[in-house]
Design an enzyme around this catalytic site. Sequence first.
Site, mmCIF file in Angstrom:
data_model
loop_
_atom_site.group_PDB
_atom_site.id
_atom_site.type_symbol
_atom_site.label_atom_id
_atom_site.label_comp_id
_atom_site.label_asym_id
_atom_site.label_seq_id
_atom_site.Cartn_x
_atom_site.Cartn_y
_atom_site.Cartn_z
ATOM 1 N N CYS A 1 -2.552 3.386 -3.534
ATOM 2 C CA CYS A 1 -1.646 4.044 -2.578
ATOM 3 C C CYS A 1 -0.940 5.266 -3.171
ATOM 4 O O CYS A 1 -0.274 6.007 -2.443
ATOM 5 C CB CYS A 1 -0.639 3.047 -2.026
ATOM 6 N N ASN B 1 0.347 0.471 6.861
ATOM 7 C CA ASN B 1 0.126 1.042 5.528
ATOM 8 C C ASN B 1 -1.313 1.562 5.480
ATOM 9 O O ASN B 1 -2.253 0.768 5.537
ATOM 10 C CB ASN B 1 0.364 -0.049 4.471
ATOM 11 N N HIS C 1 5.478 6.793 0.396
ATOM 12 C CA HIS C 1 4.279 6.073 0.836
ATOM 13 C C HIS C 1 4.733 5.013 1.840
ATOM 14 O O HIS C 1 5.663 4.255 1.575
ATOM 15 C CB HIS C 1 3.600 5.422 -0.372
#
Length: 354
Positions: free
Chosen positions: A121, A293, A263
Amino acid sequence: MPAPATAPPRDRAAILCGLAGWLPPRVVTNQKLSQRLDTTDTWIRSRTGISRRHFAEPGQATSDLAAEAGRRALRSAGVDTVDAVVVATTTPDRSCPATAPLVADRLGLTGAAAFDISAVCTGFVYGLATAAGLIAARVAERVLLIGADTYSTIVDPDDRTNAIIFGDGAGAVVLRAGHADEPGAVGHFDLGSDGAGEELIMVAAGGSRQRSASAPAAAQDHYFSMRGKEVFRHAVTRMTASARTTLTLADSKADDIDHLVPHQANLRILRAVAEDLGLPPQRLVTNVESVGNTGAASIPLALADAAAKHTIHAGERVLLTAFGGGLTWGSCLLTWPALTRIDHPHDTGGTQEP
Ligand code: COA
C-alpha cells in the site's frame, strides 16, 4: 559581495502535471457482502468507514485498470509520450514479467522504460520518489506513474475480516521535469521499512519461499492474510511518524498543511493519524467510504476525487502519507499544481449489484 551576473540554476525536480483515477464499474455494497458473509452494514461502517467498493469483472486484470487510469492521466497532462512507465502494484497480472511493459504497450508507449514497484500500500509514494529520482538524474524528462490493484483477486471472498476492507481501482499521475520552486514539485520525501513485520500482511504462497518447499501450499495460502489489530496500530504510528519526519525535512509544521492525504486504509486509522498530527478533520482527505482500501491506487484515487470535486486548490500544501505490507511506509510533501483537466474516478458508468 557583488551579485553573480546570472542567477544560479534552480534545482531540477519532478512536477505533477497530470492526474486521473479509474474504478471498474461493478459496485459492491456492504449489504451485498452481508448476503454472503456473517457481517452487517453497521459493523463494517462503524469499524472501517467503508460503505461500498468497486470490483473488477471476472477476466479483468490489474493491467486493464492501470491502462484506463494511465490513458486518462496522459489526457489530463495533455501529452502522449513519456520516457518511463512505473506501475506500483501488489496484484501484478503475472509474477513474471512485470505489468508495466504491458500497460505501456497498451498505451502506445512501446519503447519507454517500464517496470513495477512492489511496496504494497506504500507503492504509490515509493513510485513518486522513484519517478522523481529518474527525472532528477536526467534518465527521464517525463514519467507516467500508476498505482493499480485488484485485491478482489487475492482476498478470500469468505474471509469476513479482509473481504470487507479491500476494493479494486487504479490512479495515475504524470510527472515532468521542472524546478523545485514550481507548484507541483514533489518532495521532500521520507521512506522506510521493517521486514521483521513481514507476517503481518502477506500472501504466503506463489513465491520462491513456498515453491522451494517440499510440501505443496494449502489453498488458503494463496489468499491475502492480515493481522488486522496489529496492522491498525502500526499504520497509525508509522504514518504519523513518517509525516512528521517529512515536515521536519521541509522545515514545515503540521499547521502549514492544507490537506493530509493518507493511504485510505480505514477511516478510524486516517482520523487517528490526523489527530496525532494535530490537524483538524476538515484538512483530512478521505474517499475510503466509497472505494474501500484500493492498495497502491488509494492515494492517487483520493487525490483525483478531491481535485475533481475542487476540494484541493492550486497553491495549497498537500502531505501524502502511506503504510503497507513489508512493512513499508512513506510520505511526500508537495504544493498543489494548477491542473486543467481531471476526470472524476467514479465517472465509469458504475453499476450496483442488487
Ligand atoms: N463483521 C462482523 N464481525 C467481524 C468482522 C466482520 N466483517 N470481522 C471481524 N469480526 C469480528 C471478529 O471475529 C471478532 O469477534 P470476536 O470478538 O467474537 O472474536 C470481532 O469482530 C473483533 O475483531 P477484531 O479483528 O478485533 O476487530 P477490529 O476492531 O480490529 O476490526 C479490522 C477489524 C480488520 C477492521 C481492523 O483491525 C482494521 O481495520 N485493521 C487495519 C486494516 C487495514 O487498514 N489494513 C490495511 C493497512 S495497509
